[in-house]
Design a protein around this motif. Structure first.
Motif, mmCIF file in Angstrom:
data_model
loop_
_atom_site.group_PDB
_atom_site.id
_atom_site.type_symbol
_atom_site.label_atom_id
_atom_site.label_comp_id
_atom_site.label_asym_id
_atom_site.label_seq_id
_atom_site.Cartn_x
_atom_site.Cartn_y
_atom_site.Cartn_z
ATOM 1 N N PHE A 31 46.665 26.567 29.061
ATOM 2 C CA PHE A 31 46.834 27.468 30.198
ATOM 3 C C PHE A 31 45.846 28.628 30.118
ATOM 4 N N ARG A 32 45.735 29.244 28.953
ATOM 5 C CA ARG A 32 44.810 30.365 28.773
ATOM 6 C C ARG A 32 43.385 29.928 29.118
ATOM 7 N N ARG A 33 42.982 28.778 28.628
ATOM 8 C CA ARG A 33 41.607 28.305 28.845
ATOM 9 C C ARG A 33 41.306 28.079 30.326
ATOM 10 N N ILE A 34 42.186 27.366 31.051
ATOM 11 C CA ILE A 34 41.906 27.046 32.457
ATOM 12 C C ILE A 34 42.071 28.284 33.341
ATOM 13 N N ARG A 35 43.034 29.144 33.012
ATOM 14 C CA ARG A 35 43.230 30.359 33.820
ATOM 15 C C ARG A 35 42.043 31.308 33.673
ATOM 16 N N LEU A 36 41.559 31.509 32.457
ATOM 17 C CA LEU A 36 40.407 32.383 32.261
ATOM 18 C C LEU A 36 39.140 31.778 32.864
ATOM 19 N N GLU A 37 39.008 30.461 32.802
ATOM 20 C CA GLU A 37 37.874 29.802 33.464
ATOM 21 C C GLU A 37 37.922 30.083 34.967
ATOM 22 N N ALA A 38 39.081 29.916 35.560
ATOM 23 C CA ALA A 38 39.223 30.136 36.996
ATOM 24 C C ALA A 38 38.857 31.571 37.368
ATOM 25 N N LEU A 39 39.397 32.520 36.632
ATOM 26 C CA LEU A 39 39.149 33.929 36.945
ATOM 27 C C LEU A 39 37.695 34.330 36.720
ATOM 28 N N SER A 40 37.039 33.719 35.743
ATOM 29 C CA SER A 40 35.640 34.075 35.478
ATOM 30 C C SER A 40 34.672 33.365 36.417
ATOM 31 N N HIS A 41 34.971 32.106 36.809
ATOM 32 C CA HIS A 41 34.062 31.357 37.672
ATOM 33 C C HIS A 41 34.251 31.651 39.155
ATOM 34 N N GLU A 42 35.451 32.058 39.562
ATOM 35 C CA GLU A 42 35.756 32.309 40.979
ATOM 36 C C GLU A 42 36.440 33.670 41.149
ATOM 37 N N PRO A 43 35.800 34.745 40.716
ATOM 38 C CA PRO A 43 36.486 36.050 40.718
ATOM 39 C C PRO A 43 36.912 36.531 42.102
ATOM 40 N N ILE A 44 36.219 36.135 43.129
ATOM 41 C CA ILE A 44 36.545 36.602 44.479
ATOM 42 C C ILE A 44 37.750 35.860 45.044
ATOM 43 N N SER A 45 38.075 34.716 44.486
ATOM 44 C CA SER A 45 39.146 33.876 45.027
ATOM 45 C C SER A 45 40.548 34.294 44.614
ATOM 46 N N PHE A 46 40.677 35.172 43.644
ATOM 47 C CA PHE A 46 41.988 35.499 43.097
ATOM 48 C C PHE A 46 42.313 36.976 43.234
ATOM 49 N N LEU A 98 52.665 29.168 46.347
ATOM 50 C CA LEU A 98 51.619 28.431 45.637
ATOM 51 C C LEU A 98 50.609 29.466 45.150
ATOM 52 N N VAL A 99 50.353 29.500 43.848
ATOM 53 C CA VAL A 99 49.461 30.499 43.259
ATOM 54 C C VAL A 99 48.530 29.845 42.253
ATOM 55 N N SER A 100 47.529 30.600 41.835
ATOM 56 C CA SER A 100 46.610 30.183 40.764
ATOM 57 C C SER A 100 45.954 28.841 41.052
ATOM 58 N N VAL A 101 45.570 28.619 42.294
ATOM 59 C CA VAL A 101 44.948 27.351 42.681
ATOM 60 C C VAL A 101 43.482 27.369 42.270
ATOM 61 N N TYR A 102 43.093 26.358 41.479
ATOM 62 C CA TYR A 102 41.705 26.270 40.998
ATOM 63 C C TYR A 102 41.386 24.827 40.664
ATOM 64 N N VAL A 103 40.212 24.395 41.086
ATOM 65 C CA VAL A 103 39.644 23.114 40.663
ATOM 66 C C VAL A 103 38.181 23.373 40.323
ATOM 67 N N ARG A 104 37.773 22.915 39.162
ATOM 68 C CA ARG A 104 36.387 23.080 38.716
ATOM 69 C C ARG A 104 35.441 22.513 39.772
ATOM 70 N N LYS A 105 34.332 23.188 40.011
ATOM 71 C CA LYS A 105 33.387 22.786 41.072
ATOM 72 C C LYS A 105 32.986 21.324 40.974
ATOM 73 N N SER A 106 32.793 20.821 39.771
ATOM 74 C CA SER A 106 32.355 19.430 39.602
ATOM 75 C C SER A 106 33.409 18.430 40.065
ATOM 76 N N GLU A 107 34.652 18.873 40.231
ATOM 77 C CA GLU A 107 35.738 17.972 40.632
ATOM 78 C C GLU A 107 36.198 18.188 42.067
ATOM 79 N N ARG A 108 35.584 19.124 42.762
ATOM 80 C CA ARG A 108 35.964 19.366 44.154
ATOM 81 C C ARG A 108 35.471 18.222 45.022
ATOM 82 N N GLY A 109 36.255 17.862 46.011
ATOM 83 C CA GLY A 109 35.897 16.766 46.899
ATOM 84 C C GLY A 109 36.240 15.392 46.351
#
Length: 179
Positions: A31-46, A98-109
């Motif tokens: 959880f820590r790893r994916i949540r911090l990835e989301a917040l660092s890669h998509e800071p404007i989204s959260f 629904l919160v904390s929605v994130y999918v790594r860019k390489s997996e979108r679509g």
């Protein structure tokens, strides 16, 4: 749901070997790893910011897992997440956010986000939830289109709901009635 290969307990295996699983408190490092990835890669989204989460104690991370958090894994690595915030007040237990929605860019679509949403919605239904709600930045058109494709409708707009990164963005409130 298209792309589903098998269901095993609390996890679902989808095409390309991806697995979706609800995290337990034992999964705090995931959880820590994916949540911090989301917040660092998509800071404007959260609404949350990386700096507020990076120094949380292990106990605080585990407390966040008291509510349902679902993670998608590909080759054993977390690549996406969605979480629910279930309402506790008696007259509101039919609702969840629904919160904390994130999918790594390489997996979108790839359909991964849709499968994650399906799993979260099924879990919500199993908990007696009749309505999923979310808030999204009015500037995040890709997310808005995704939610609309999956049945969410806009029910409100909060002016300047998101402040940060030198911008003031409206927040859209969207709802999905679960059947």
């Amino acid at each position: 749901m298209p792309g589903i290969e098998a269901r095993a307990g609390d996890r679902r295996v989808i095409e390309r070997g991806a697995v979706i699983r609800r995290l337990s408190v034992k999964d705090v490092d995931v959880f820590r790893r994916i949540r911090l990835e989301a917040l660092s890669h998509e800071p404007i989204s959260f609404a949350s910011v990386f700096g507020d989460w990076v120094h949380l104690s292990a106990r605080e991370w585990r407390q966040h897992l008291a509510q349902p958090v679902f993670v998608a894994f590909l080759s054993g690595q977390p690549v996406g997440m969605m979480a629910l915030r279930l309402e506790r007040a008696r007259k509101m237990t039919h609702r969840a956010r629904l919160v904390s929605v994130y999918v790594r860019k390489s997996e979108r679509g790839t359909g991964l986000a849709a499968t994650l949403l399906h799993e979260v919605a099924e879990h919500a239904r199993d908990c007696g939830v009749l309505q999923l709600e979310l808030a999204v930045s009015a500037e995040n058109s890709a997310a808005i289109r995704f939610y609309e494709r999956h049945g969410f409708v806009e029910v409100g707009r909060i002016p300047n709901g998101f402040l940060g990164h030198g911008t003031e963005n409206d927040e859209l409130v969207m709802v999905l009635r679960l059947k």
